[in-house]
Design a protein around this motif. Structure first.
Motif, PDB file in Angstrom:
ATOM      1  N   ASP A 284     -11.413   1.103 -18.421  1.00 26.82           N
ATOM      2  CA  ASP A 284     -11.593   2.525 -18.145  1.00 26.82           C
ATOM      3  C   ASP A 284     -11.612   2.719 -16.622  1.00 26.82           C
ATOM      4  N   PRO A 285     -10.619   3.420 -16.069  1.00 25.23           N
ATOM      5  CA  PRO A 285     -10.574   3.575 -14.603  1.00 25.23           C
ATOM      6  C   PRO A 285     -11.794   4.297 -14.039  1.00 25.23           C
ATOM      7  N   VAL A 286     -12.458   5.114 -14.869  1.00 25.93           N
ATOM      8  CA  VAL A 286     -13.662   5.803 -14.396  1.00 25.93           C
ATOM      9  C   VAL A 286     -14.788   4.792 -14.151  1.00 25.93           C
ATOM     10  N   VAL A 287     -14.921   3.820 -15.027  1.00 26.68           N
ATOM     11  CA  VAL A 287     -15.946   2.788 -14.834  1.00 26.68           C
ATOM     12  C   VAL A 287     -15.653   2.002 -13.553  1.00 26.68           C
ATOM     13  N   ARG A 288     -14.384   1.660 -13.356  1.00 29.18           N
ATOM     14  CA  ARG A 288     -14.025   0.883 -12.154  1.00 29.18           C
ATOM     15  C   ARG A 288     -14.342   1.680 -10.886  1.00 29.18           C
TER      16      ARG A 288
ATOM     17  N   LYS B  52       0.840  -2.678   3.304  1.00 30.27           N
ATOM     18  CA  LYS B  52      -0.240  -1.689   3.442  1.00 30.27           C
ATOM     19  C   LYS B  52      -0.029  -0.517   2.494  1.00 30.27           C
ATOM     20  N   LYS B  53       1.226  -0.084   2.334  1.00 31.22           N
ATOM     21  CA  LYS B  53       1.495   1.030   1.419  1.00 31.22           C
ATOM     22  C   LYS B  53       1.191   0.647  -0.027  1.00 31.22           C
ATOM     23  N   ALA B  54       1.377  -0.593  -0.368  1.00 30.23           N
ATOM     24  CA  ALA B  54       1.044  -1.032  -1.725  1.00 30.23           C
ATOM     25  C   ALA B  54      -0.449  -0.847  -2.003  1.00 30.23           C
ATOM     26  N   GLN B  55      -1.238  -0.919  -0.948  1.00 28.38           N
ATOM     27  CA  GLN B  55      -2.678  -0.714  -1.124  1.00 28.38           C
ATOM     28  C   GLN B  55      -3.030   0.772  -1.185  1.00 28.38           C
ATOM     29  N   TYR B  56      -2.344   1.577  -0.353  1.00 32.02           N
ATOM     30  CA  TYR B  56      -2.541   3.026  -0.417  1.00 32.02           C
ATOM     31  C   TYR B  56      -1.486   3.702   0.445  1.00 32.02           C
ATOM     32  N   ASP B  57      -0.744   4.638  -0.162  1.00 29.52           N
ATOM     33  CA  ASP B  57       0.320   5.325   0.571  1.00 29.52           C
ATOM     34  C   ASP B  57      -0.016   6.784   0.848  1.00 29.52           C
TER      35      ASP B  57
ATOM     36  N   GLY C 210      -1.979   3.748  -5.056  1.00 27.69           N
ATOM     37  CA  GLY C 210      -2.060   2.375  -4.562  1.00 27.69           C
ATOM     38  C   GLY C 210      -3.274   1.668  -5.138  1.00 27.69           C
ATOM     39  N   ALA C 211      -3.326   0.363  -4.907  1.00 28.07           N
ATOM     40  CA  ALA C 211      -4.406  -0.436  -5.479  1.00 28.07           C
ATOM     41  C   ALA C 211      -5.778   0.015  -4.988  1.00 28.07           C
ATOM     42  N   ASN C 212      -5.855   0.512  -3.755  1.00 31.11           N
ATOM     43  CA  ASN C 212      -7.164   0.942  -3.240  1.00 31.11           C
ATOM     44  C   ASN C 212      -7.713   2.157  -3.976  1.00 31.11           C
ATOM     45  N   ALA C 213      -6.851   2.888  -4.677  1.00 28.54           N
ATOM     46  CA  ALA C 213      -7.300   4.061  -5.431  1.00 28.54           C
ATOM     47  C   ALA C 213      -7.388   3.782  -6.920  1.00 28.54           C
ATOM     48  N   ASP C 214      -6.814   2.671  -7.349  1.00 28.06           N
ATOM     49  CA  ASP C 214      -6.828   2.331  -8.782  1.00 28.06           C
ATOM     50  C   ASP C 214      -7.938   1.344  -9.143  1.00 28.06           C
ATOM     51  N   PHE C 215      -8.491   0.655  -8.142  1.00 24.37           N
ATOM     52  CA  PHE C 215      -9.665  -0.223  -8.302  1.00 24.37           C
ATOM     53  C   PHE C 215      -9.480  -1.336  -9.347  1.00 24.37           C
ATOM     54  N   PRO C 216      -8.442  -2.142  -9.238  1.00 24.23           N
ATOM     55  CA  PRO C 216      -8.350  -3.293 -10.147  1.00 24.23           C
ATOM     56  C   PRO C 216      -9.366  -4.402  -9.813  1.00 24.23           C
ATOM     57  N   TYR C 217      -9.987  -4.293  -8.671  1.00 23.43           N
ATOM     58  CA  TYR C 217     -11.026  -5.255  -8.259  1.00 23.43           C
ATOM     59  C   TYR C 217     -12.208  -4.463  -7.708  1.00 23.43           C
ATOM     60  N   ILE C 218     -13.326  -5.131  -7.570  1.00 24.92           N
ATOM     61  CA  ILE C 218     -14.419  -4.614  -6.757  1.00 24.92           C
ATOM     62  C   ILE C 218     -14.719  -5.677  -5.710  1.00 24.92           C
TER      63      ILE C 218
ATOM     64  N   MET D 204      -4.768  -7.859 -14.208  1.00 23.59           N
ATOM     65  CA  MET D 204      -3.646  -7.384 -15.039  1.00 23.59           C
ATOM     66  C   MET D 204      -3.271  -5.954 -14.672  1.00 23.59           C
ATOM     67  N   TYR D 205      -3.248  -5.705 -13.384  1.00 22.70           N
ATOM     68  CA  TYR D 205      -2.975  -4.385 -12.831  1.00 22.70           C
ATOM     69  C   TYR D 205      -1.478  -4.128 -12.801  1.00 22.70           C
ATOM     70  N   SER D 206      -1.082  -2.906 -13.113  1.00 19.07           N
ATOM     71  CA  SER D 206       0.331  -2.546 -13.098  1.00 19.07           C
ATOM     72  C   SER D 206       0.485  -1.118 -12.589  1.00 19.07           C
ATOM     73  N   ASN D 207       1.289  -0.974 -11.523  1.00 18.99           N
ATOM     74  CA  ASN D 207       1.591   0.335 -10.958  1.00 18.99           C
ATOM     75  C   ASN D 207       3.018   0.256 -10.408  1.00 18.99           C
ATOM     76  N   PRO D 208       3.982   0.944 -11.030  1.00 18.39           N
ATOM     77  CA  PRO D 208       5.388   0.827 -10.601  1.00 18.39           C
ATOM     78  C   PRO D 208       5.599   1.154  -9.133  1.00 18.39           C
TER      79      PRO D 208
END
Length: 543
Positions: A297-301, A484-489, A493-501, A457-461
């Motif tokens: 659940d992205p809200v939990v992340r 850097k754009k892959a993290q946030y453009d 990006g991954a920085n907004a999707d939170f696949p990690y903490i 198991m993160y996926s973002n085209p």
């Protein structure tokens, strides 16, 4: 009691030294170890004795099988090197060119270089090194290398089977070995072009190095440096009795005092955090559960990332030693801090959870949604107290949000095996931006994979597109911008999707003899201990 404890420790180290002097499995003995430098190094000022953790004592000094890939090898140099600002510049090479399609790399070799046995470095040695490493089947990734050959008299040309911008980092982290001296015993008695050579190795016990008189860079002022393989508590006791010149210490010892020594805290890219599986639970081909019904659940992340207090976790788990971190690559040129989030936003995090339907309906302090409690397991390594302490502190900190995280101590093999279901404490930080690709590209998101590359198991085209452009770039500057754009453009990006903490960049701490100058340390990569020796030949002693 304390006095007796210290005496036992000193007896242990002296016993170790005596045993070392008696062992018969020395790979090279030029003089007996009857006068261990441990007793007099700081007074002589031309020798040091240090304790910087493991990694030196098994004789695995072969770059072709992985030695030196974190960038702090003692015995070898490479075509390029990593600078103090983590860029690349020429070392054994004087210049290099990359073709417009990114497939051909041509290096010109400097002509004043000799190996530590006095033999001249030849371009054929570079070819031999890369072919040997590629065929070794080791951790050295050269799958992109199609061919390497000598052209002209001092030029080497690499042909890649695909554009691969991190190749400059691969080249910078692979030490060159001599074809004429490469044999079955090479790993324990390496011949290289680096600042040091092995004087004596007692497997499992100690390593003594001395300067390589043929080294073309800054030569060490010390005649020999001894690395002792002793546990941290014993090393600290030895330091307190004046027997060591530098000792690695973990945060739990950082507030100790040692007469004649001072503590040095060095910033790192040695990050710690947890993967948060982004897909619901399912069963893979091996019948194992992967994915996680709560962290998917992205809200939990997001609630976890903005609601916890990283500083409180650092205070509780690491004695306050460390730097709060949001991104995996904190401190490295390819880190993107955007969108500049802050943590400790408990009210906002709780509101997000409640809006998403996570509500504590039974009053036990844990939220529920559709009959499922907002709780999941995480793991820390049984052989790494820092990681387990972080798991426990993270678990405690999340309780205020109504999220129940169950921290467990498991062996590292099990942690990795189940990480795609049970988040585990990951340590990262190296000098190649390929780490950005490995962290986020969907090619590593498969349910049947068992490794820590994209274990969320993160996926973002969109992210995939940036990462593929990063790999195809023909310059590091261009590649890093895509990373850097892959993290946030600005939008995704991954920085907004939170696949990690991510929680902390652990500080690397050492007790250092007063008067010993460690020179300019570049930001340390993963691995507390050995990174401090990355510029060992530049250390000086003034007292």
């Amino acid at each position: 009691m304390q006095k007796k404890r210290i005496m036992r420790m000193l007896l242990a180290i002296l016993t170790t030294i005596l045993l070392v002097g008696c062992k018969s499995n020395k790979t090279k003995i030029e003089e007996p170890l009857t006068q261990p430098s441990v007793n007099s190094s700081s007074k002589l000022k031309d020798a040091l004795t240090v304790s910087v953790g493991g990694g030196f004592y098994e004789g695995n000094f072969n770059p072709c099988t992985g030695y030196g890939t974190y960038g702090y090898g003692l015995f070898h140099t490479s075509l390029l090197k990593i600078t103090t600002n983590v860029k690349t510049e020429c070392d054994l090479a004087t210049e290099y060119q990359v073709s417009e399609d990114g497939l051909i790399y041509t290096f010109t070799l400097r002509e004043d270089v000799k190996f530590s046995d006095g033999q001249k470095l030849k371009p054929e040695d570079v070819v031999f090194t890369f072919k040997t490493a590629k065929n070794s089947g080791s951790s050295v990734d050269l799958t992109m290398l199609e061919n390497v050959e000598v052209i002209d008299s001092n030029k080497i040309q690499f042909t890649l089977n695909r554009a691969y911008s991190p190749f400059t980092r691969t080249v910078a982290l692979l030490g060159i070995v001599p074809e004429h001296a490469y044999n079955d015993s090479y790993a324990s008695n390496p011949i290289g072009t680096g600042p040091f050579k092995v004087k004596q190795l007692d497997v499992g016990q100690q390593l003594i190095v001395e300067p390589n008189e043929y080294y073309y860079g800054t030569k060490s002022q010390f005649k020999q440096i001894t690395f002792l393989n002793i546990d941290e508590e014993t090393a600290l006791a030895a330091a307190k009795s004046g027997q060591l010149d530098l000792v690695m210490v973990n945060p739990e010892y950082a507030k100790e005092t040692v007469e004649g020594m001072h503590i040095e805290t060095i910033k790192t890219a040695d990050n710690r955090g947890f993967n948060l599986p982004c897909i619901p639970e399912t069963t893979n081909a091996a019948g194992e559960t992967v994915g996680n019904n709560i962290t998917s659940d992205p809200v939990v992340r997001k609630a976890l990332n903005i609601g916890i207090s990283r500083q409180e976790i650092i205070d509780n788990a690491l004695n306050g030693v460390g730097t709060a971190s949001w991104v995996r690559f904190e401190g490295l040129p390819w880190a993107n801090e955007e969108p500049l989030l802050t943590d400790g936003r408990v009210v906002e995090a709780k509101a997000l959870l409640e809006e998403a339907g996570w509500v504590d309906t039974d009053g036990d302090g844990i939220r529920e949604k559709n009959g499922i409690k907002c709780e999941f397991r995480i793991s820390g390594r049984t052989d790494d107290l820092q990681r387990y302490n972080l798991a426990v502190a993270f678990s405690e900190n999340a309780k205020i949000l109504g999220i129940n995280i169950i921290a467990e101590a498991l062996d590292w093999t099990t942690c990795k095996q189940i990480a795609r279901n049970v988040p585990t404490c990951i340590g990262t930080g190296d000098y190649s931006f390929i780490d950005v690709y490995n962290a986020f590209h969907s090619s590593f998101s498969g349910v049947d994979m068992v490794n820590l590359s994209n274990s969320a198991m993160y996926s973002n085209p969109t992210v995939d597109g940036y990462l593929e452009a990063m790999i195809a770039a023909t310059s590091e500057d261009e590649a890093i911008e895509f990373g850097k754009k892959a993290q946030y453009d600005g939008t995704t990006g991954a920085n907004a999707d939170f696949p990690y903490i991510w929680l902390v960049n652990i500080d690397h701490t050492y007790f250092v003899r007063d008067g010993l100058n460690l020179g300019t340390q570049r930001i340390h990569p993963h691995g507390h201990g050995a990174p401090v020796i990355q510029n060992l030949s530049e250390w000086t002693y003034t007292n």
